[in-house]
Scaffold this motif. Structure first.
Motif, PDB file in Angstrom:
ATOM      1  N   VAL A 161       0.850  -1.184   0.000  1.00 21.56           N
ATOM      2  CA  VAL A 161       0.000   0.000   0.000  1.00 21.56           C
ATOM      3  C   VAL A 161       0.890   1.240   0.000  1.00 21.56           C
ATOM      4  O   VAL A 161       1.820   1.337   0.799  1.00 21.56           O
ATOM      5  N   ILE A 162       0.607   2.173  -0.889  1.00 23.91           N
ATOM      6  CA  ILE A 162       1.400   3.400  -0.986  1.00 23.91           C
ATOM      7  C   ILE A 162       0.525   4.585  -0.604  1.00 23.91           C
ATOM      8  O   ILE A 162      -0.578   4.754  -1.142  1.00 23.91           O
ATOM      9  N   THR A 163       1.008   5.409   0.307  1.00 30.01           N
ATOM     10  CA  THR A 163       0.244   6.569   0.761  1.00 30.01           C
ATOM     11  C   THR A 163       1.134   7.797   0.880  1.00 30.01           C
ATOM     12  O   THR A 163       2.315   7.682   1.242  1.00 30.01           O
ATOM     13  N   GLU A 164       0.556   8.947   0.587  1.00 36.77           N
ATOM     14  CA  GLU A 164       1.284  10.206   0.741  1.00 36.77           C
ATOM     15  C   GLU A 164       1.386  10.613   2.204  1.00 36.77           C
ATOM     16  O   GLU A 164       2.274  11.374   2.575  1.00 36.77           O
ATOM     17  N   GLU A 165       0.491  10.120   3.030  1.00 33.85           N
ATOM     18  CA  GLU A 165       0.504  10.473   4.443  1.00 33.85           C
ATOM     19  C   GLU A 165       1.588   9.680   5.166  1.00 33.85           C
ATOM     20  O   GLU A 165       2.081   8.655   4.678  1.00 33.85           O
ATOM     21  N   ASP A 166       1.926  10.143   6.372  1.00 31.96           N
ATOM     22  CA  ASP A 166       2.984   9.483   7.134  1.00 31.96           C
ATOM     23  C   ASP A 166       2.431   8.625   8.252  1.00 31.96           C
ATOM     24  O   ASP A 166       3.131   8.335   9.228  1.00 31.96           O
ATOM     25  N   VAL A 167       1.164   8.205   8.136  1.00 31.81           N
ATOM     26  CA  VAL A 167       0.541   7.347   9.140  1.00 31.81           C
ATOM     27  C   VAL A 167      -0.108   6.154   8.446  1.00 31.81           C
ATOM     28  O   VAL A 167      -0.324   6.159   7.231  1.00 31.81           O
ATOM     29  N   ASN A 222       4.574 -16.310   4.045  1.00 30.03           N
ATOM     30  CA  ASN A 222       3.123 -16.345   4.217  1.00 30.03           C
ATOM     31  C   ASN A 222       2.453 -15.034   3.833  1.00 30.03           C
ATOM     32  O   ASN A 222       1.313 -14.774   4.209  1.00 30.03           O
ATOM     33  N   GLY A 223       3.168 -14.208   3.088  1.00 31.91           N
ATOM     34  CA  GLY A 223       2.608 -12.953   2.629  1.00 31.91           C
ATOM     35  C   GLY A 223       2.452 -11.938   3.745  1.00 31.91           C
ATOM     36  O   GLY A 223       2.932 -12.129   4.868  1.00 31.91           O
ATOM     37  N   GLY A 224       1.776 -10.848   3.461  1.00 33.27           N
ATOM     38  CA  GLY A 224       1.585  -9.798   4.448  1.00 33.27           C
ATOM     39  C   GLY A 224       1.162  -8.506   3.771  1.00 33.27           C
ATOM     40  O   GLY A 224       0.992  -8.438   2.544  1.00 33.27           O
ATOM     41  N   VAL A 225       0.977  -7.481   4.603  1.00 30.04           N
ATOM     42  CA  VAL A 225       0.601  -6.149   4.123  1.00 30.04           C
ATOM     43  C   VAL A 225       1.665  -5.159   4.577  1.00 30.04           C
ATOM     44  O   VAL A 225       2.001  -5.106   5.761  1.00 30.04           O
ATOM     45  N   ALA A 226       2.203  -4.390   3.659  1.00 37.59           N
ATOM     46  CA  ALA A 226       3.213  -3.379   3.960  1.00 37.59           C
ATOM     47  C   ALA A 226       2.715  -2.021   3.510  1.00 37.59           C
ATOM     48  O   ALA A 226       2.066  -1.902   2.470  1.00 37.59           O
ATOM     49  N   ILE A 227       3.014  -0.996   4.315  1.00 38.87           N
ATOM     50  CA  ILE A 227       2.598   0.369   3.999  1.00 38.87           C
ATOM     51  C   ILE A 227       3.833   1.191   3.655  1.00 38.87           C
ATOM     52  O   ILE A 227       4.748   1.311   4.473  1.00 38.87           O
ATOM     53  N   ARG A 285      -9.275  17.747   6.018  1.00 38.59           N
ATOM     54  CA  ARG A 285      -9.417  16.449   5.373  1.00 38.59           C
ATOM     55  C   ARG A 285      -8.810  15.301   6.181  1.00 38.59           C
ATOM     56  O   ARG A 285      -9.433  14.269   6.371  1.00 38.59           O
ATOM     57  N   ASN A 286      -7.573  15.435   6.660  1.00 35.61           N
ATOM     58  CA  ASN A 286      -6.854  14.296   7.215  1.00 35.61           C
ATOM     59  C   ASN A 286      -6.422  14.527   8.663  1.00 35.61           C
ATOM     60  O   ASN A 286      -6.764  15.540   9.282  1.00 35.61           O
ATOM     61  N   VAL A 287      -5.634  13.578   9.204  1.00 37.04           N
ATOM     62  CA  VAL A 287      -5.219  13.654  10.611  1.00 37.04           C
ATOM     63  C   VAL A 287      -4.334  14.870  10.861  1.00 37.04           C
ATOM     64  O   VAL A 287      -4.381  15.467  11.941  1.00 37.04           O
ATOM     65  N   LYS A 288      -3.545  15.224   9.875  1.00 32.85           N
ATOM     66  CA  LYS A 288      -2.697  16.401  10.015  1.00 32.85           C
ATOM     67  C   LYS A 288      -3.547  17.660  10.146  1.00 32.85           C
ATOM     68  O   LYS A 288      -3.258  18.543  10.961  1.00 32.85           O
TER      69      LYS A 288
END
Length: 612
Positions: A161-167, A222-227, A285-288
């Motif tokens: 998963v790619i996100t512009e946010e830092d959280v 076993n795979g996984g989710v990375a941010i 909009r976001n947490v920031k």
């Protein structure tokens, strides 16, 4: 004699064949002298014996065949290829003709194993994986729902998963609702809030331990989710299946989901007012944005909110309540005649405006922004309205809608919808082969209501989940009628579904509310603050009491609870459930059936408005 010479020549050719056609086989790695000569002698012996008689000829051939077959199977491997890397790693190793080949080979393998293990530990893995079987662009609610669905159908899936946010992924609704009503400053800093029932919860969907390090993802058995945080995908080549990041890195993928959400709209008058106004303005909009505005609200004396929709009205109520406990002055203005005037019928919009005013907010309807400037003397932003009045404030919040983030359409060639915006997708939410879109950016076809684009939490959850399932081969069509909700504090809230447009004819049925008819009560009953998750408690009940009577609304009426039907061609296309909870499946069924109704009394019975 002729037969002896012929057999002798054939045996020599066999010997030459063994020697020349398999020079790199195990037989000739230090073992030539051990087996080559006996095989040649066996061939000569067979020929000489054959000259003495046919009996000896047969015996010799059988002996040669049996013994030669054993040798061939055990010692000769024509598919063998020398491992030259061993020679590179061990430059001092003995030559190919060394007679102690067996012991040398064993020692070489041992040494090579040690060197390989050391090299693997010394070489660091790339911080950004070069390939991701499942690539999710954006880390909002839709992406979260998608990677849960992917992992549910494909337990060993590797998801990046790619996100512009830092959280890490989080839910947005509490940013304009419950978080503002918490008195725990330390909890707020960690984005923890208390639901209306007092139960503490975090806005983050999963703890940090749930995710793996992006550089470790390719090697996860076993795979996984990375941010991958703080990075933006700037280009997407859907033919070569390559995503390019803002730092120049490239990631190939097998399947991709675009769930990039949206960006808050700004007003031209604000954007051209200069840097002094810009740094005193929040596009929420976001947490920031929440963290910044929350801190600002504790240190300024006045805030102006532009916009009367869901977000603007929720923030107005939240900041107004905070103003009651301090000297903070909150002003809200918008072009509509009342709060949420584009959604609610006029009488209900006016009632909502009175509710917001009672929270300590100075509400100015029927006014839009003409210009903005910074006053050096007072160090405030001066807003000039269309009605000629001015509003001065230390800080400004702009809440006038959202623009879907569709910049990737330029590089990907994906089709955009000219009317609704967003990527046009098919029934399976697929924008192109192996590329899906979900959440705010997906413009989908509703079989009942036509092509639409929805910007609400429930739609993000359902569309993200469906896209994730389809990325694993489910092939499901999107037919869900998503809902949305808005809370004006713990005592007043509503849920809506379908096309809720105040320009449509509406029919409202209301009843007196009880203590159970509040957002706080429904959370206490279900234990769930995200209203789209409370539908499991809903049941279809028949009305046994007297049916509600429809009539013209009274503007001084206390609209405790009720249902508003939005009608088009005698068909109900939308509903607002005002302080009526856990009845959304009923409303969803009404829209799905698409029946024509001459008398809406029958439908109103289904919501059991007069039960105690």
């Amino acid at each position: 004699m002729y037969r002896c010479r012929l057999l002798l020549n054939n045996s020599r050719s066999i010997s030459r064949c063994l020697h020349t056609k398999a020079p790199k086989s195990k037989l000739f790695q230090g073992q030539q002298t051990k087996f080559q000569q006996p095989i040649r002698q066996m061939g000569f012996a067979a020929g000489e014996t054959a000259g003495k008689g046919n009996v000896f000829l047969v015996t010799g051939l059988v002996t040669f065949t049996v013994f030669g077959g054993v040798v061939w199977k055990k010692y000769i491997n024509l598919g063998y290829r020398p491992d030259y890397s061993k020679k590179l790693l061990m430059p001092g190793s003995s030559s190919e003709n060394d007679t102690s080949g067996t012991s040398k080979e064993a020692s070489t393998e041992t040494a090579t194993s040690g060197v390989t293990e050391k090299t693997a530990s010394d070489v660091s893995l790339p911080q950004i994986p070069e390939h991701a079987p499942y690539l999710l662009i954006g880390a909002g609610t839709a992406s979260f729902a998608a990677f849960r669905a992917i992992r549910g159908n494909d337990p060993k899936a590797k998801v990046l998963v790619i996100t512009e946010e830092d959280v890490n992924p989080y839910m947005r609704p509490p940013l304009s609702k419950e978080l503002w009503f918490s008195d725990d400053k330390e909890g707020i800093k960690q984005f923890k809030f208390k639901q209306w029932n007092g139960k503490e919860r975090s806005i983050f969907f999963e703890p940090d331990s749930f995710y793996c390090n992006p550089k470790e993802l390719p090697n996860k058995e076993n795979g996984g989710v990375a941010i991958l945080r703080g990075l933006k995908v700037t280009s997407l080549d859907i033919h070569k299946k390559v995503a390019t990041l803002c730092n120049g890195s490239k990631i190939t993928f097998d399947k991709c989901l675009i769930a990039t959400g949206g960006t808050p709209r700004n007003l031209p008058a604000i954007s051209r007012a200069g840097k002094d106004v810009e740094k005193r303005t929040t596009l929420f909009r976001n947490v920031k944005d929440f963290k910044s505005l929350e801190e600002i609200s504790r240190n300024v004396k006045s805030i102006a909110i532009i916009g009367g929709g869901f977000l603007g009205s929720e923030l107005a109520c939240a900041l107004g309540k905070r103003g009651k406990d301090s000297d903070l002055q909150v002003t809200q203005f918008f072009p509509e005649s009342g709060n949420m005037g584009r959604v609610l019928p006029e009488y209900l919009s006016n009632w909502t405006t009175n509710k917001v005013s009672k929270e300590g907010v100075s509400v100015i309807p029927n006014a839009f922004l003409k210009s903005a400037a910074f006053d050096q003397g007072s160090e405030q932003v001066v807003l000039t309205l269309s009605n000629g009045n001015t509003v001065s404030a230390d800080h400004v919040v702009v809440a006038v809608g959202l623009e879907p983030n569709v910049e990737l359409s330029k590089s990907s060639g994906l089709e955009l919808d000219d009317v609704h915006g967003g990527y046009r997708v098919n029934a399976e939410l697929e924008a192109r082969t192996n590329v899906w879109a979900a959440g705010d950016v997906a413009c989908f076809y509703d079989i009942k209501l036509g092509r639409r684009r929805v910007e609400h939490h429930d739609h993000a959850v359902v569309s993200g989940r469906l896209a994730g399932e389809n990325m694993t081969g489910a092939g499901k069509a999107y037919w869900h009628q998503s809902m949305f909700w808005s809370d004006l504090g713990p005592d007043v809230g509503y849920e809506a579904i379908g096309i809720v447009d105040s320009s449509l004819p509406t029919v409202g049925v209301f009843a007196k509310a009880t203590a159970k008819d509040t957002p706080k009560a429904v959370v206490e009953e279900t234990g769930e603050g995200i209203r789209s998750e409370t539908e499991q408690a809903a049941t279809v009940q028949s009305q046994t009491s007297s049916p509600p009577q429809l009539g013209a609304p009274s503007y001084d009426e206390d609209y405790g609870k009720g249902v508003v039907f939005y009608v088009k061609d005698k068909t109900v296309v939308g509903l607002v459930l005002w302080n009526v909870f856990n009845k959304m499946p009923v409303a969803r069924k009404i829209i799905k059936e698409g029946k024509e109704y001459d008398d809406l009394n029958e439908l109103a019975k289904l919501f059991d408005l007069h039960s105690e």
